[in-house]
Design an enzyme around this catalytic site. Structure first.
Site, PDB file in Angstrom:
ATOM      1  N   ASP A 169      -3.418 -35.546   3.689  1.00 46.52           N
ATOM      2  CA  ASP A 169      -4.245 -36.375   2.816  1.00 46.52           C
ATOM      3  C   ASP A 169      -3.371 -37.373   2.055  1.00 46.52           C
ATOM      4  O   ASP A 169      -2.197 -37.095   1.767  1.00 46.52           O
ATOM      5  CB  ASP A 169      -4.996 -35.514   1.791  1.00 46.52           C
ATOM      6  N   GLU A 185      -2.390 -31.022   7.922  1.00 44.75           N
ATOM      7  CA  GLU A 185      -2.377 -30.341   6.631  1.00 44.75           C
ATOM      8  C   GLU A 185      -3.460 -29.274   6.508  1.00 44.75           C
ATOM      9  O   GLU A 185      -3.174 -28.119   6.189  1.00 44.75           O
ATOM     10  CB  GLU A 185      -2.557 -31.356   5.492  1.00 44.75           C
ATOM     11  N   TYR A 206       0.808  -1.223   0.000  1.00 44.97           N
ATOM     12  CA  TYR A 206       0.000   0.000   0.000  1.00 44.97           C
ATOM     13  C   TYR A 206       0.839   1.271   0.000  1.00 44.97           C
ATOM     14  O   TYR A 206       0.316   2.375  -0.151  1.00 44.97           O
ATOM     15  CB  TYR A 206      -0.969   0.003   1.183  1.00 44.97           C
TER      16      TYR A 206
END
Length: 399
Positions: free
Chosen positions: A280, A227, A141
């Protein structure tokens, strides 16, 4: 009911429950005795030295201009596997003879990036000089028109960190953390704020200033990296940290940010207890685990402060899907993208030191299926918390 029975059994024989975890800890400590790290850059560099390095960059630009030459900046190539070396004790490290890319001030394709780098260097110089800090969002910014996107700022800050051979924190540019942590842990932030993860049933955001954390206190037997946030929240709701107390859970909500990785590293360096990964059973989850354990190509220049090679794969293993007879309706076929990712992963250098991991990935490749951790709920709603994880931890079901 089943969860209560397991909890009671653990409370009555916690020493027996944690026997293999304690044994693993001894093995890990023995393996790191005498180990040395090849640091790509020094960990502690004075503000004066950082200012001097920035001044050297600017001086070279001025010298080029004085010779009527177009200034050029050289940045390390942080995207090529050919630029990294693998060390099983450290992970992926940027090689000493790595290639560089040039950012030319007189080239239309790179003049904007040249200006962006100079602008961020000037911001960093002022921050270091005044001993103040700013977020990467603040930097963006500062001149949104020049930077165009937050991603440009993020990339350039890391480029500058690599170019000056200092950590991002040493540049006084911070990043907002996305990770969460819970369990048997309390510590002091740099400003003196006391953080107690034990006093809340909810999680706490990972600090945006991990390097400033001090006075870490914990009785945890292990740390578990989760995860995904959804799985992390499920474990919190199931009171996992109390049922398997004492322990610590942390999630980077998918691909981990630098602060989450720094926190895992901090916990290992301070507590030196086993760290397990619950991801996973798919190529994406495996890659995320490898980022915690061995690092990434993009951040290989800072490997010594980010990687934890002692991380163990707790689950979900591809072999678990067969062993536990996970319902076929819970299994998903590998997509073409998954297969490409899997083939790419199997070519990575760390597999030479992880034959069991390679065997698991080849099993996934052979069966052509993947599964999320949530698929275990199709066996029983509380299977993950009450059966799977307690048995894995008690009987050493990690790789």
């Amino acid at each position: 009911m089943l969860g209560k029975q397991i909890s009671c059994a653990m409370e009555s024989g916690s020493t027996q429950f944690f026997f293999l975890i304690d044994k693993l800890r001894i093995q890990l400590l023995n393996s790191i005795e005498g180990a040395t790290e090849k640091d790509y850059f020094q960990e502690e560099i004075s503000p004066r030295e950082i200012l001097s390095r920035i001044e050297s960059v600017i001086l070279r630009i001025v010298e080029s201009l004085s010779k009527n030459e177009a200034p050029v900046l050289e940045l390390s190539n942080r995207s090529s596997w050919s630029n990294v070396d693998f060390d099983s004790g450290v992970g992926l490290q940027m090689s000493s003879g790595h290639s560089v890319t040039t950012v030319k001030s007189n080239c239309l394709a790179s003049v904007t990036k040249f200006a962006q780098i100079l602008k961020i260097l000037s911001v960093i110089y002022r921050l270091v000089q005044s001993n103040s800090y700013a977020t990467k969002r603040d930097v963006y910014y500062n001149n949104t028109q020049l930077f165009g996107s937050q991603r440009s700022v993020d990339t350039i800050v890391d480029d500058i960190s690599c170019m000056l051979k200092v950590s991002r924190r040493a540049l006084h540019v911070m990043a907002t953390s996305k990770g969460l942590i819970a369990g048997d842990l309390c510590y002091l932030e740099e400003d003196g704020t006391r953080i107690d993860c034990r006093s809340s049933s909810a999680s706490i955001s990972v600090s945006s200033n991990v390097a400033g954390i001090r006075n870490i206190v914990s009785s945890a037997k292990f740390v578990m990296i989760v995860e995904k946030d959804a799985t992390f929240q499920t474990l919190l709701n199931d009171d996992f940290c109390r049922k398997l107390s004492p322990c610590i859970m942390i999630t980077g909500k998918g691909v981990p940010d630098v602060n989450s990785r720094l926190m895992v590293k901090k916990l290992w360096d301070t507590l030196q207890i086993p760290i397990f990964a619950l991801v996973d059973a798919d190529p994406h989850g495996f890659e995320i685990m490898c980022i915690y354990k061995y690092g990434s190509v993009a951040m290989s220049f800072e490997a010594h402060s980010l990687t934890v090679p002692s991380v163990m794969w707790l689950g979900l293993l591809p072999s678990d899907l067969q062993r536990l007879m996970v319902p076929k309706r819970s299994l998903l076929p590998l997509t073409r993208r998954d297969e490409n990712k899997l083939n790419s992963l199997l070519k990575r250098p760390y597999f030479a030191s992880q034959p069991q991991w390679q065997k698991e990935m080849e099993l996934m490749q052979q069966n052509k299926v993947k599964a999320e951790i949530q698929s275990l709920a199709d066996i029983a709603p509380d299977f993950l918390t009450s059966i799977y994880l307690p048995n894995k931890l008690r009987y050493g079901g990690w790789l």
